[in-house]
Scaffold this motif. Structure first.
Motif, PDB file in Angstrom:
ATOM      1  N   TYR A 196       0.797  -1.225   0.000  1.00 17.84           N
ATOM      2  CA  TYR A 196       0.000   0.000   0.000  1.00 17.84           C
ATOM      3  C   TYR A 196       0.836   1.285   0.000  1.00 17.84           C
ATOM      4  CZ  TYR A 196      -3.011   3.782   1.247  1.00 17.84           C
ATOM      5  OH  TYR A 196      -3.634   5.006   1.246  1.00 17.84           O
ATOM      6  N   PRO A 197       1.903   1.361   0.793  1.00 17.89           N
ATOM      7  CA  PRO A 197       2.642   2.640   0.818  1.00 17.89           C
ATOM      8  C   PRO A 197       3.265   3.015  -0.524  1.00 17.89           C
ATOM      9  CG  PRO A 197       3.230   1.292   2.704  1.00 17.89           C
ATOM     10  CD  PRO A 197       2.443   0.411   1.771  1.00 17.89           C
ATOM     11  N   ASN A 198       3.333   2.080  -1.444  1.00 16.25           N
ATOM     12  CA  ASN A 198       3.982   2.361  -2.735  1.00 16.25           C
ATOM     13  C   ASN A 198       2.998   2.780  -3.831  1.00 16.25           C
ATOM     14  OD1 ASN A 198       6.653   2.094  -2.221  1.00 16.25           O
ATOM     15  ND2 ASN A 198       6.900   0.049  -3.093  1.00 16.25           N
ATOM     16  N   ILE A 199       1.731   2.947  -3.520  1.00 12.27           N
ATOM     17  CA  ILE A 199       0.815   3.254  -4.638  1.00 12.27           C
ATOM     18  C   ILE A 199       1.198   4.574  -5.300  1.00 12.27           C
ATOM     19  CG2 ILE A 199      -1.139   1.825  -3.954  1.00 12.27           C
ATOM     20  CD1 ILE A 199      -2.523   4.319  -2.883  1.00 12.27           C
ATOM     21  N   GLY A 200       1.213   4.534  -6.618  1.00 17.35           N
ATOM     22  CA  GLY A 200       1.607   5.702  -7.412  1.00 17.35           C
ATOM     23  C   GLY A 200       3.092   5.764  -7.707  1.00 17.35           C
ATOM     24  N   ILE A 201       3.852   4.887  -7.070  1.00 14.25           N
ATOM     25  CA  ILE A 201       5.306   4.914  -7.253  1.00 14.25           C
ATOM     26  C   ILE A 201       5.715   3.706  -8.092  1.00 14.25           C
ATOM     27  CG2 ILE A 201       7.539   4.912  -6.083  1.00 14.25           C
ATOM     28  CD1 ILE A 201       6.147   6.049  -3.618  1.00 14.25           C
ATOM     29  N   LYS A 245       5.753  -1.339  11.725  1.00  9.37           N
ATOM     30  CA  LYS A 245       5.459  -0.864  10.370  1.00  9.37           C
ATOM     31  C   LYS A 245       4.269  -1.641   9.790  1.00  9.37           C
ATOM     32  CE  LYS A 245       7.762   0.206   5.997  1.00  9.37           C
ATOM     33  NZ  LYS A 245       9.035   0.194   5.254  1.00  9.37           N
ATOM     34  N   GLN A 287       1.084  -0.254  11.137  1.00  9.14           N
ATOM     35  CA  GLN A 287       0.781   1.043  10.524  1.00  9.14           C
ATOM     36  C   GLN A 287       0.200   0.865   9.117  1.00  9.14           C
ATOM     37  OE1 GLN A 287       4.122   3.282   9.060  1.00  9.14           O
ATOM     38  NE2 GLN A 287       3.194   5.260   9.591  1.00  9.14           N
ATOM     39  N   VAL A 288       0.911   0.073   8.316  1.00  9.81           N
ATOM     40  CA  VAL A 288       0.511  -0.089   6.906  1.00  9.81           C
ATOM     41  C   VAL A 288      -0.814  -0.833   6.795  1.00  9.81           C
ATOM     42  CG1 VAL A 288       1.133  -1.232   4.741  1.00  9.81           C
ATOM     43  CG2 VAL A 288       2.853   0.086   6.012  1.00  9.81           C
ATOM     44  N   ARG A 332      -3.736   1.197   7.900  1.00 10.67           N
ATOM     45  CA  ARG A 332      -4.052   2.238   6.922  1.00 10.67           C
ATOM     46  C   ARG A 332      -4.768   1.666   5.709  1.00 10.67           C
ATOM     47  NH1 ARG A 332      -5.922   6.964   6.992  1.00 10.67           N
ATOM     48  NH2 ARG A 332      -5.686   8.017   5.016  1.00 10.67           N
ATOM     49  N   LYS A 348      -8.419   2.772   4.638  1.00 15.54           N
ATOM     50  CA  LYS A 348      -8.516   3.453   3.347  1.00 15.54           C
ATOM     51  C   LYS A 348      -9.491   2.736   2.427  1.00 15.54           C
ATOM     52  CE  LYS A 348      -6.303   6.476   1.702  1.00 15.54           C
ATOM     53  NZ  LYS A 348      -6.622   7.905   1.414  1.00 15.54           N
ATOM     54  N   TYR A 369      -2.457   1.916  -8.937  1.00 12.60           N
ATOM     55  CA  TYR A 369      -2.090   3.124  -8.183  1.00 12.60           C
ATOM     56  C   TYR A 369      -3.192   3.575  -7.240  1.00 12.60           C
ATOM     57  CZ  TYR A 369      -4.944   4.845 -12.014  1.00 12.60           C
ATOM     58  OH  TYR A 369      -5.969   5.007 -12.900  1.00 12.60           O
ATOM     59  N   SER A 370      -4.352   2.954  -7.323  1.00 12.12           N
ATOM     60  CA  SER A 370      -5.502   3.492  -6.588  1.00 12.12           C
ATOM     61  C   SER A 370      -6.051   2.491  -5.588  1.00 12.12           C
ATOM     62  CB  SER A 370      -6.618   3.862  -7.573  1.00 12.12           C
ATOM     63  OG  SER A 370      -7.796   4.188  -6.861  1.00 12.12           O
ATOM     64  N   PRO A 371      -6.475   2.982  -4.410  1.00 13.33           N
ATOM     65  CA  PRO A 371      -7.122   2.097  -3.432  1.00 13.33           C
ATOM     66  C   PRO A 371      -8.596   1.874  -3.729  1.00 13.33           C
ATOM     67  CG  PRO A 371      -6.962   4.312  -2.538  1.00 13.33           C
ATOM     68  CD  PRO A 371      -6.276   4.348  -3.893  1.00 13.33           C
ATOM     69  N   GLU A 388       2.055   6.930  13.047  1.00 10.98           N
ATOM     70  CA  GLU A 388       2.491   5.556  13.350  1.00 10.98           C
ATOM     71  C   GLU A 388       1.330   4.587  13.483  1.00 10.98           C
ATOM     72  OE1 GLU A 388       5.043   4.185  16.280  1.00 10.98           O
ATOM     73  OE2 GLU A 388       6.808   4.579  15.039  1.00 10.98           O
ATOM     74  N   GLY A 389       0.190   5.094  13.927  1.00 12.47           N
ATOM     75  CA  GLY A 389      -0.956   4.202  14.124  1.00 12.47           C
ATOM     76  C   GLY A 389      -1.768   3.972  12.863  1.00 12.47           C
ATOM     77  N   GLY A 390      -1.280   4.515  11.735  1.00 13.48           N
ATOM     78  CA  GLY A 390      -2.029   4.353  10.493  1.00 13.48           C
ATOM     79  C   GLY A 390      -3.123   5.404  10.329  1.00 13.48           C
ATOM     80  N   PHE A 438       3.925   8.357   3.951  1.00 13.19           N
ATOM     81  CA  PHE A 438       4.356   7.695   5.183  1.00 13.19           C
ATOM     82  C   PHE A 438       5.584   8.361   5.783  1.00 13.19           C
ATOM     83  CE2 PHE A 438       1.622   3.982   5.775  1.00 13.19           C
ATOM     84  CZ  PHE A 438       0.867   4.062   4.614  1.00 13.19           C
ATOM     85  N   ALA A 475       4.798  11.944  -7.409  1.00 16.45           N
ATOM     86  CA  ALA A 475       4.154  10.830  -8.130  1.00 16.45           C
ATOM     87  C   ALA A 475       2.877  10.401  -7.414  1.00 16.45           C
ATOM     88  CB  ALA A 475       5.125   9.651  -8.252  1.00 16.45           C
ATOM     89  N   LYS A 476       2.940  10.346  -6.089  1.00 16.82           N
ATOM     90  CA  LYS A 476       1.730   9.988  -5.326  1.00 16.82           C
ATOM     91  C   LYS A 476       0.621  11.011  -5.558  1.00 16.82           C
ATOM     92  CE  LYS A 476       3.164   6.961  -1.655  1.00 16.82           C
ATOM     93  NZ  LYS A 476       2.961   6.617  -0.232  1.00 16.82           N
ATOM     94  N   TYR A 504      -0.921  10.478  -9.015  1.00 17.44           N
ATOM     95  CA  TYR A 504      -1.755   9.290  -9.213  1.00 17.44           C
ATOM     96  C   TYR A 504      -2.969   9.206  -8.297  1.00 17.44           C
ATOM     97  CZ  TYR A 504       1.020   7.488 -12.957  1.00 17.44           C
ATOM     98  OH  TYR A 504       1.615   7.336 -14.186  1.00 17.44           O
ATOM     99  N   ASN A 505      -2.958   9.871  -7.165  1.00 16.18           N
ATOM    100  CA  ASN A 505      -4.141   9.827  -6.293  1.00 16.18           C
ATOM    101  C   ASN A 505      -4.647  11.193  -5.847  1.00 16.18           C
ATOM    102  OD1 ASN A 505      -5.028   7.029  -5.861  1.00 16.18           O
ATOM    103  ND2 ASN A 505      -2.950   6.719  -5.107  1.00 16.18           N
TER     104      ASN A 505
END
Lengths: 474, 474
Positions: free
Chosen positions: A89-94, A120, A123-124, A127, A131, A344-346, B422-424, B439, B449-450, B453-454
């Motif tokens: 998820y943290p990489n969307i768009g990248i 981590k 957190q991810v 999210r 999301k 790239y999209s959630p 940290e908690g998302g 993040f 880029a993020k 794309y979003n």
């Protein structure tokens, strides 16, 4: 969860068939404490519901929670995301200008490996669940990572947030970096069993979360591993998810790695590799299926395996344009996948929008088809079917979620659009309608089209899973 | 407007070249009362600006308005939408499975004709200006309708809302419905002159709004009308906007309607028709250019005409996939157009996103190209260049807007992304970051880029045109 019986009132929109949305106006839907729809009544306002429907159900009027869609709002089935990598998820768009194989090594494996850090991972995963819920995704088929504890954490977080999910620990014992690979086929199988056991402890009836056997994709799995996972699927009757035929270099790699002499398959096609390993079942979710041959599509159809169409991803990392109409014509069940972070999209709504647009690119000659294949185009109704009913069937939940019928569970979203006043102002709060402007003269199908093409999480006012309210906008 | 001198502080991101974004961190930009950038200082915080830069400019420190980008926010040039139909705004997202010619008759002409109602025109034009400003569009090249009073109203509303614009009354004297057509070429010319005169009265120095001569597209214009409009362009030195080579049926129609024997052109190509009528100038904005031949692209290049690339529209109504790299390689200046309502989105950011994706479809074999043409792909940097610097050059504002340089005018947006704790949780308000989650470990290019794309209008916190604040989120 869902401690009260609930009465939903207003307009309900859901798919009746691939190309048909049904609009129920001035209707009532009753959902019992277990989250099951027990009544769907048309021409039924609150008064009539209180006087005739609730008594028939034996419900005390005073104890029923009433949720009414305001004028212009409507209830819609929750979206089903049939393919996404929670860990990415943290990489969307990248993704730069990469394509599948270099994208994996450059962006993906390092991030996935880093989620063995539980802080981590929490957190991810927190999210991504929040999301996707905020975008109306009531059910998600997740890939986690190879790490068992953090995969278990993903399960726990789905349960605590109330999101329906299939959770898969990723199996991969070859052709991936040393720092991110199962030590052996046996180790991979044992770790998979551990993550399955965790889910069955956490949700013994699999009422919300179900394990899914997850060989990453053929190139990353040895033949013994794939065969053991096939046997595990037979033993447990669990579903399977993997990738197929996403990218031409990947397909060439599969041919190279798995000749018929090794697999025992009749040919060297990608689908045959999975079939020979016992991985092509009627509970298998195949992501992508962009470049399947006729024979492969016929095999997928014969095995009744399902396809997760991931248009955002396929366009972003230049994989190709999947021919969804052709798959549907073969009788293959299709749903939609965001495929974060190749995608790239959630949002499944954005994915549906891109499914419509990519189907037009198929018509316009992508993928080597002759231009002019007009019927390859997917309509608004069709992509919303894929996002709900289609997705439900892909993940084995047909008849349980994806529509509003008695006996189905209440996985739903309340959708609101923006109403524009005479002065060109949006009525209500600044973001009340998100990016969707309704002037008032539009038909209901036009309003739904406006939502498809400009809607976002601002339009998703409330979200329920199994009758429980799991998201609402402030 | 812009009564105070202003000091902007923080991170500034803008295009240095087609494939290069420049990141100015801890920088200061000074904008004078006229809206002109008079200083760009790097490594300059507020203290240093007050101590050295403001005195150098002779500005009283106490009278300067200070606008600071918060941590993680950045200033970006305002977007330039080089092609959109203000009058079609209510129809965005509504196009079914139509293609250009049936789309015009089914959806478009009836709506445009209805805007002769001044109440409706005010509602629609107010909304499209506010909506596009909220998405960071500081300059728009608008098509209105054939109606002079409502076209004049569009001009007035652009001025009162402070949006920079080119406003064109639509010229069309043939092949359109009786209820929506100029009575004759002469009537069309007279109406055009009237709308030009109105703009020159309302904004005599064309500081914000400029007239643009707007033959709808060749099929809707008689040859005498096109020739008269070409002569008008020569007489007035005004820019021209029209459509070219959007759809294959349209191209065939042009060949049919305008044989060389009638036009006097060397061949029957679409570009030659415009050229023969004197409409292919270095101030001409050609929307679409999807199916240009080599010879046509060479002619467009030789005339130094510009192209507005409209990927959302081209995909939605199945026109084709324009080959932007090929156009750029020919030295043709390109910008982006939302082309509402062929395009479904009011957002230039969405249009840039689709430009990146459509360029990948070109690689994947759309438009009859051989797959594997990797360099056709447009990067994040390139599509954002098209959205700003490229667009500025398309509408003749290069050197005035599109970047942050001394002497340019301050047409800009303040962009904010979501910072994930940290908690998302997203930090700040629910919609603080829109749909973009950062993040913290991402590089600045990854953050941009993020956003590409979003991102949506939630990320555009404030918008200025010519130094004046014209939009801010509550």
């Amino acid at each position: 969860m869902g401690l009260k019986n609930k009465l939903f009132l207003g307009t309900f929109v859901h798919s009746k068939a691939l190309d048909e949305l049904e609009y129920l106006h001035n209707a009532a839907v009753c959902v019992d404490m277990s989250g099951t729809i027990v009544a769907v009544e048309v021409e039924c306002d609150e008064l009539r519901a209180r006087e005739t429907v609730l008594p028939r159900l034996g419900w005390e009027v005073a104890e029923v929670e009433v949720v009414e869609a305001k004028e212009g709002q409507f209830f819609f089935p929750g979206f089903i995301d049939t393919h996404l990598h929670a860990s990415q998820y943290p990489n969307i768009g990248i993704f730069g200008k990469s394509t599948l194989l270099d994208w994996l090594n450059t962006y993906t494996f390092p991030l996935e490996a880093s989620l063995s850090d539980p802080v981590k991972a929490r957190q991810v995963y927190t999210r991504v669940i929040r999301k996707t819920l905020s975008h109306g995704t009531t059910c998600a088929a997740y890939y986690a990572t190879i790490d068992v504890p953090s995969t278990n954490l993903l399960t726990d977080l789905c349960l605590s947030h109330g999101q329906r999910a299939l959770v898969g620990r990723v199996c991969m014992d070859q052709l991936s970096p040393d720092y991110y690979r199962d030590a052996s086929a046996d180790a991979s199988l044992a770790a998979t069993r551990a993550s399955i056991a965790h889910i069955l402890r956490a949700d013994p009836t699999m009422s919300l979360v179900k394990p899914i056997i997850t060989p990453r994709f053929a190139p990353a799995c040895s033949l013994p591993l794939m065969r053991q996972l096939g046997a595990l699927a037979r033993e447990t009757s669990l579903p399977i998810q993997t990738h197929i035929s996403e990218n031409k270099s990947e397909i060439a790699l599969v041919k190279d790695l798995f000749p018929p002499s090794a697999t025992g398959a009749a040919d060297d096609s990608y689908a045959s590799v999975y079939d020979a390993a016992g991985l092509l079942t009627d509970k298998t979710v195949l992501a992508h299926a962009v470049h399947l041959t006729e024979a492969e599509a016929d095999l997928v159809s014969a095995r009744r395996a399902k396809v997760s169409h991931c248009p955002c991803s396929n366009s972003a990392i230049t994989s190709g344009a999947a021919r969804v109409r052709w798959l549907l014509d073969k009788g293959i069940t299709c749903g939609l996948g965001t495929d974060m972070s190749g995608g790239y999209s959630p949002s499944v709504l954005e994915t549906a929008r891109q499914a419509a647009l990519v189907s037009r690119h198929v018509v316009m000659g992508a993928n080597g088809l002759a231009p002019g294949e007009e019927r390859e185009k997917l309509s608004v109704e069709e992509v919303l079917f894929l996002a709900t009913r289609g997705g439900a069937e892909v993940v084995g939940l047909e008849g349980r979620v994806g529509g509003f019928e008695v006996g189905m569970e209440w996985d739903a979203q309340l959708v609101g659009l923006g109403m524009i006043g005479e002065g060109g102002e949006v009525e209500g709060e600044e973001d009340e309608g998100g990016d969707v402007d309704v002037f008032g003269w539009e038909s209901w199908p036009d309003r739904v089209a406006k939502w498809l093409y400009n809607g976002d999480d601002r339009n998703t006012k409330k979200v329920w899973v199994k009758g429980r309210l799991v998201h609402q906008r402030k």
